[in-house]
Design a protein around this motif. Structure first.
Motif, PDB file in Angstrom:
ATOM      1  N   VAL A  49       0.841  -1.199   0.000  1.00  0.00           N
ATOM      2  CA  VAL A  49       0.000   0.000   0.000  1.00  0.00           C
ATOM      3  C   VAL A  49       0.875   1.248   0.000  1.00  0.00           C
ATOM      4  CG1 VAL A  49      -1.716   1.309   1.313  1.00  0.00           C
ATOM      5  CG2 VAL A  49      -1.867  -1.189   1.195  1.00  0.00           C
ATOM      6  N   ASP A  50       0.550   2.194  -0.887  1.00  0.00           N
ATOM      7  CA  ASP A  50       1.246   3.480  -0.919  1.00  0.00           C
ATOM      8  C   ASP A  50       0.689   4.353   0.206  1.00  0.00           C
ATOM      9  OD1 ASP A  50       2.788   5.673  -1.725  1.00  0.00           O
ATOM     10  OD2 ASP A  50       1.178   6.413  -3.006  1.00  0.00           O
ATOM     11  N   ASN A  51       1.522   4.588   1.224  1.00  0.00           N
ATOM     12  CA  ASN A  51       1.047   5.308   2.415  1.00  0.00           C
ATOM     13  C   ASN A  51       0.583   6.721   2.103  1.00  0.00           C
ATOM     14  OD1 ASN A  51       1.329   3.260   4.312  1.00  0.00           O
ATOM     15  ND2 ASN A  51       3.497   3.711   4.649  1.00  0.00           N
ATOM     16  N   SER A  52       1.267   7.398   1.192  1.00  0.00           N
ATOM     17  CA  SER A  52       0.892   8.783   0.879  1.00  0.00           C
ATOM     18  C   SER A  52      -0.516   8.839   0.279  1.00  0.00           C
ATOM     19  CB  SER A  52       1.908   9.418  -0.071  1.00  0.00           C
ATOM     20  OG  SER A  52       1.988   8.691  -1.280  1.00  0.00           O
ATOM     21  N   SER A  53      -0.846   7.881  -0.591  1.00  0.00           N
ATOM     22  CA  SER A  53      -2.189   7.835  -1.173  1.00  0.00           C
ATOM     23  C   SER A  53      -3.228   7.491  -0.111  1.00  0.00           C
ATOM     24  CB  SER A  53      -2.246   6.794  -2.295  1.00  0.00           C
ATOM     25  OG  SER A  53      -1.350   7.118  -3.334  1.00  0.00           O
ATOM     26  N   LEU A  54      -2.858   6.573   0.782  1.00  0.00           N
ATOM     27  CA  LEU A  54      -3.790   6.155   1.835  1.00  0.00           C
ATOM     28  C   LEU A  54      -4.074   7.291   2.807  1.00  0.00           C
ATOM     29  CD1 LEU A  54      -5.444   3.853   3.037  1.00  0.00           C
ATOM     30  CD2 LEU A  54      -3.414   3.179   4.351  1.00  0.00           C
ATOM     31  N   ILE A  55      -3.054   8.065   3.138  1.00  0.00           N
ATOM     32  CA  ILE A  55      -3.230   9.206   4.056  1.00  0.00           C
ATOM     33  C   ILE A  55      -4.219  10.212   3.479  1.00  0.00           C
ATOM     34  CG2 ILE A  55      -2.060  11.247   4.985  1.00  0.00           C
ATOM     35  CD1 ILE A  55       0.421   9.447   5.381  1.00  0.00           C
ATOM     36  N   ILE A  56      -4.077  10.497   2.185  1.00  0.00           N
ATOM     37  CA  ILE A  56      -4.985  11.448   1.543  1.00  0.00           C
ATOM     38  C   ILE A  56      -6.412  10.915   1.561  1.00  0.00           C
ATOM     39  CG2 ILE A  56      -5.586  12.554  -0.646  1.00  0.00           C
ATOM     40  CD1 ILE A  56      -2.578  12.639  -1.270  1.00  0.00           C
ATOM     41  N   MET A  57      -6.580   9.643   1.204  1.00  0.00           N
ATOM     42  CA  MET A  57      -7.925   9.081   1.161  1.00  0.00           C
ATOM     43  C   MET A  57      -8.556   9.042   2.549  1.00  0.00           C
ATOM     44  SD  MET A  57      -9.324   5.492  -0.414  1.00  0.00           S
ATOM     45  CE  MET A  57      -9.185   6.055  -2.110  1.00  0.00           C
ATOM     46  N   LYS A  58      -7.808   8.636   3.559  1.00  0.00           N
ATOM     47  CA  LYS A  58      -8.340   8.573   4.920  1.00  0.00           C
ATOM     48  C   LYS A  58      -8.701   9.964   5.432  1.00  0.00           C
ATOM     49  CE  LYS A  58      -6.719   4.243   6.889  1.00  0.00           C
ATOM     50  NZ  LYS A  58      -8.096   3.901   7.315  1.00  0.00           N
ATOM     51  N   GLY A  59      -7.897  10.951   5.062  1.00  0.00           N
ATOM     52  CA  GLY A  59      -8.201  12.325   5.475  1.00  0.00           C
ATOM     53  C   GLY A  59      -9.524  12.798   4.908  1.00  0.00           C
ATOM     54  N   LEU A  60      -9.740  12.535   3.620  1.00  0.00           N
ATOM     55  CA  LEU A  60     -10.999  12.937   2.975  1.00  0.00           C
ATOM     56  C   LEU A  60     -12.180  12.120   3.496  1.00  0.00           C
ATOM     57  CD1 LEU A  60      -9.695  13.246  -0.695  1.00  0.00           C
ATOM     58  CD2 LEU A  60     -10.220  15.128   0.854  1.00  0.00           C
ATOM     59  N   GLU A  61     -11.911  10.867   3.851  1.00  0.00           N
ATOM     60  CA  GLU A  61     -12.964   9.980   4.323  1.00  0.00           C
ATOM     61  C   GLU A  61     -13.441  10.346   5.728  1.00  0.00           C
ATOM     62  OE1 GLU A  61     -13.551   5.185   3.897  1.00  0.00           O
ATOM     63  OE2 GLU A  61     -11.655   5.929   4.712  1.00  0.00           O
ATOM     64  N   SER A  62     -12.529  10.828   6.564  1.00  0.00           N
ATOM     65  CA  SER A  62     -12.848  11.041   7.973  1.00  0.00           C
ATOM     66  C   SER A  62     -13.176  12.482   8.333  1.00  0.00           C
ATOM     67  CB  SER A  62     -11.673  10.571   8.849  1.00  0.00           C
ATOM     68  OG  SER A  62     -10.501  11.314   8.536  1.00  0.00           O
ATOM     69  N   ASP A  63     -12.828  13.419   7.470  1.00  0.00           N
ATOM     70  CA  ASP A  63     -13.008  14.836   7.809  1.00  0.00           C
ATOM     71  C   ASP A  63     -13.967  15.486   6.809  1.00  0.00           C
ATOM     72  OD1 ASP A  63     -12.681  17.652   8.223  1.00  0.00           O
ATOM     73  OD2 ASP A  63     -10.726  17.281   9.141  1.00  0.00           O
ATOM     74  N   SER A  64     -15.150  15.854   7.270  1.00  0.00           N
ATOM     75  CA  SER A  64     -16.158  16.433   6.378  1.00  0.00           C
ATOM     76  C   SER A  64     -15.734  17.787   5.828  1.00  0.00           C
ATOM     77  CB  SER A  64     -17.489  16.572   7.113  1.00  0.00           C
ATOM     78  OG  SER A  64     -17.349  17.406   8.255  1.00  0.00           O
ATOM     79  N   ALA A  84     -14.927   8.924  -1.012  1.00  0.00           N
ATOM     80  CA  ALA A  84     -14.221   7.654  -0.846  1.00  0.00           C
ATOM     81  C   ALA A  84     -15.223   6.519  -0.690  1.00  0.00           C
ATOM     82  CB  ALA A  84     -13.298   7.735   0.370  1.00  0.00           C
ATOM     83  N   TYR A  85     -14.851   5.360  -1.205  1.00  0.00           N
ATOM     84  CA  TYR A  85     -15.753   4.199  -1.190  1.00  0.00           C
ATOM     85  C   TYR A  85     -14.929   2.963  -0.897  1.00  0.00           C
ATOM     86  CZ  TYR A  85     -18.801   0.529  -3.111  1.00  0.00           C
ATOM     87  OH  TYR A  85     -19.562  -0.604  -3.301  1.00  0.00           O
ATOM     88  N   GLU A  86     -15.489   2.049  -0.099  1.00  0.00           N
ATOM     89  CA  GLU A  86     -14.799   0.811   0.269  1.00  0.00           C
ATOM     90  C   GLU A  86     -15.653  -0.384  -0.122  1.00  0.00           C
ATOM     91  OE1 GLU A  86     -14.023  -1.269   4.469  1.00  0.00           O
ATOM     92  OE2 GLU A  86     -12.847   0.577   4.196  1.00  0.00           O
ATOM     93  N   GLU A  87     -15.023  -1.391  -0.728  1.00  0.00           N
ATOM     94  CA  GLU A  87     -15.738  -2.608  -1.105  1.00  0.00           C
ATOM     95  C   GLU A  87     -14.829  -3.813  -0.919  1.00  0.00           C
ATOM     96  OE1 GLU A  87     -16.850  -2.518  -5.201  1.00  0.00           O
ATOM     97  OE2 GLU A  87     -14.798  -2.390  -5.938  1.00  0.00           O
ATOM     98  N   TYR A  88     -15.435  -5.001  -0.921  1.00  0.00           N
ATOM     99  CA  TYR A  88     -14.688  -6.255  -0.849  1.00  0.00           C
ATOM    100  C   TYR A  88     -14.662  -6.881  -2.230  1.00  0.00           C
ATOM    101  CZ  TYR A  88     -14.897  -5.897   4.216  1.00  0.00           C
ATOM    102  OH  TYR A  88     -14.745  -5.466   5.506  1.00  0.00           O
ATOM    103  N   LEU A  89     -13.458  -7.219  -2.682  1.00  0.00           N
ATOM    104  CA  LEU A  89     -13.296  -7.776  -4.019  1.00  0.00           C
ATOM    105  C   LEU A  89     -12.334  -8.954  -3.944  1.00  0.00           C
ATOM    106  CD1 LEU A  89     -14.028  -7.396  -7.039  1.00  0.00           C
ATOM    107  CD2 LEU A  89     -11.954  -6.004  -7.248  1.00  0.00           C
ATOM    108  N   ASN A  90     -12.828 -10.136  -4.282  1.00  0.00           N
ATOM    109  CA  ASN A  90     -11.995 -11.350  -4.257  1.00  0.00           C
ATOM    110  C   ASN A  90     -11.304 -11.550  -2.912  1.00  0.00           C
ATOM    111  OD1 ASN A  90     -12.648 -11.849  -6.976  1.00  0.00           O
ATOM    112  ND2 ASN A  90     -10.937 -10.560  -7.691  1.00  0.00           N
ATOM    113  N   GLY A  91     -12.055 -11.283  -1.851  1.00  0.00           N
ATOM    114  CA  GLY A  91     -11.547 -11.562  -0.513  1.00  0.00           C
ATOM    115  C   GLY A  91     -10.650 -10.504   0.066  1.00  0.00           C
ATOM    116  N   THR A  92     -10.511  -9.361  -0.566  1.00  0.00           N
ATOM    117  CA  THR A  92      -9.664  -8.306  -0.026  1.00  0.00           C
ATOM    118  C   THR A  92     -10.410  -6.984  -0.021  1.00  0.00           C
ATOM    119  OG1 THR A  92      -7.491  -7.245  -0.162  1.00  0.00           O
ATOM    120  CG2 THR A  92      -8.649  -7.621  -2.240  1.00  0.00           C
ATOM    121  N   VAL A  93      -9.974  -6.076   0.849  1.00  0.00           N
ATOM    122  CA  VAL A  93     -10.579  -4.755   0.940  1.00  0.00           C
ATOM    123  C   VAL A  93      -9.977  -3.852  -0.133  1.00  0.00           C
ATOM    124  CG1 VAL A  93     -10.888  -2.696   2.380  1.00  0.00           C
ATOM    125  CG2 VAL A  93     -10.995  -4.978   3.409  1.00  0.00           C
ATOM    126  N   VAL A  94     -10.843  -3.165  -0.852  1.00  0.00           N
ATOM    127  CA  VAL A  94     -10.406  -2.206  -1.879  1.00  0.00           C
ATOM    128  C   VAL A  94     -11.032  -0.861  -1.565  1.00  0.00           C
ATOM    129  CG1 VAL A  94     -10.411  -1.619  -4.328  1.00  0.00           C
ATOM    130  CG2 VAL A  94     -10.275  -4.023  -3.627  1.00  0.00           C
TER     131      VAL A  94
END
Length: 351
Positions: A49-64, A84-94
């Motif tokens: 997982v690219d941490n920089s991309s994850l940080i941006i997504m989590k920030g937008l997901e958690s802060d209105s 941001a949207y979360e789904e399960y695909l082939n047994g993994t979180v996307v």
């Protein structure tokens, strides 16, 4: 763009770092074309997982507030919004971004969690959209979410139409208060947008490369703004001259076509990197020349020969190039006009 100060970094200072590719992420955000597109790709947790991309997504997901800020600027440029949207695909979180019309996304954000997921599922994936909006989302989201004070952005106008590049320039300035952005660009529309937002925070440096040597020239912001705001000059291509070796000023478009065809045929190596620009009549030359000098743009003038028949017009033009320059040719010019008036019949003078 500089808030109150500037910094200079020496790349050699990173050579002792165990993994300098990761260390730079602690200090600043580097938004290349590839990095920007990576930020908008789905994040799959069964892979690295690219941490920089994850940080941006989590920030937008958690802060209105953050997601609202992003969607406000996206609405201006694209009439779209994301979430941001979360789904399960082939047994993994996307985790990925979904995109829709602004009102649709607002309704999603305001809905309860179960309805939120169902509504987002039906919307388009951001990563399947054009590279222009993906790149813009990545830049704007990075500026909104990341806590870094320094951003390096490479050609942010890539993939965008000129009006969108101009608006992106405005938004980058608005979102980068108390931050520094070092930006490379080949878009005069982007530059105009940046200057319109806050020219006092902006320094434009033109880099001209000759063989293996780079030359740096600080461009006068006022000169750019004056051309952009002048009703007679704003629709010309004069400002594009910042990206050419030299600019040739002509009176009208037909002259530009005529002389460019001749000169490129004579020496394509020299004139293929020359911009021919119509200024709208010989009276405009004296207005344009001082502005080009401010912008460090190399220029030449090709005027109709009747320019030399009017002493005042020629004097004003020559003196706009260099103060009191006309005095050097005054006697010669006066003599020429006298000989011309006496020695030519009316039909020849008209032709």
């Amino acid at each position: 763009m500089d808030e109150n100060h500037s910094h200079c970094f020496d790349a050699s200072s990173f050579t002792d770092i165990t993994d300098e590719r990761q260390f730079y992420k602690v200090l600043f955000s580097f938004l290349s074309t590839v990095n920007r597109l990576n930020i908008t790709r789905p994040i799959m947790f069964n892979t690295t997982v690219d941490n920089s991309s994850l940080i941006i997504m989590k920030g937008l997901e958690s802060d209105s507030i953050l997601i609202k800020s992003l969607n406000e600027v996206l609405q201006m440029g694209f009439e779209k919004a994301v979430d941001a949207y979360e789904e399960y695909l082939n047994g993994t979180v996307v985790k990925k971004y979904k995109m829709g019309k602004s009102k649709e996304i607002i309704d999603v954000i305001n809905s309860n969690r179960r309805d939120n997921l169902n509504l987002l599922k039906e919307m388009e994936d951001l990563h399947s959209q054009g590279d222009g909006i993906r790149s813009a989302v990545a830049i704007l989201a990075s500026l909104i979410v990341n806590k870094h004070s320094l951003f390096l952005i490479d050609e942010p106008e890539t993939f965008l139409h000129p009006p969108q590049a101009r608006l992106l320039g405005k938004n980058i300035v608005a979102l980068s208060k108390k931050k520094q952005c070092f930006i490379s660009t080949h878009s005069i529309d982007f530059i105009k947008g940046v200057l319109e937002a806050d020219s006092s925070r902006v320094k434009i440096i033109k880099i001209a490369r000759s063989e293996n040597e780079n030359k740096f020239n600080l461009v006068d912001n006022g000169g750019v703004a004056e051309i952009a705001n002048d009703k007679n000059l704003r629709y010309t291509n004069i400002l594009d001259g910042l990206f050419y070796d030299q600019l040739v000023l002509c009176e009208n478009e037909s002259d530009c076509k005529f002389y460019s065809a001749i000169l490129e045929n004579l020496d394509l190596a020299i004139y293929q990197n020359t911009l021919f620009c119509a200024v709208g009549g010989k009276d405009q030359f004296k207005k344009v020349v001082p502005l080009l000098k401010k912008l460090n743009i190399q220029y030449s003038i090709i005027a109709d020969i009747d320019l030399i028949n009017n002493k005042d017009n020629l004097k004003q033009l020559v003196n706009s190039i260099e103060d009191d320059c006309y005095n050097q040719i005054d006697a010669c010019h006066t003599k020429f006009i006298e000989v011309f008036e006496k020695g030519m019949n009316s039909q020849v003078k008209t032709q």
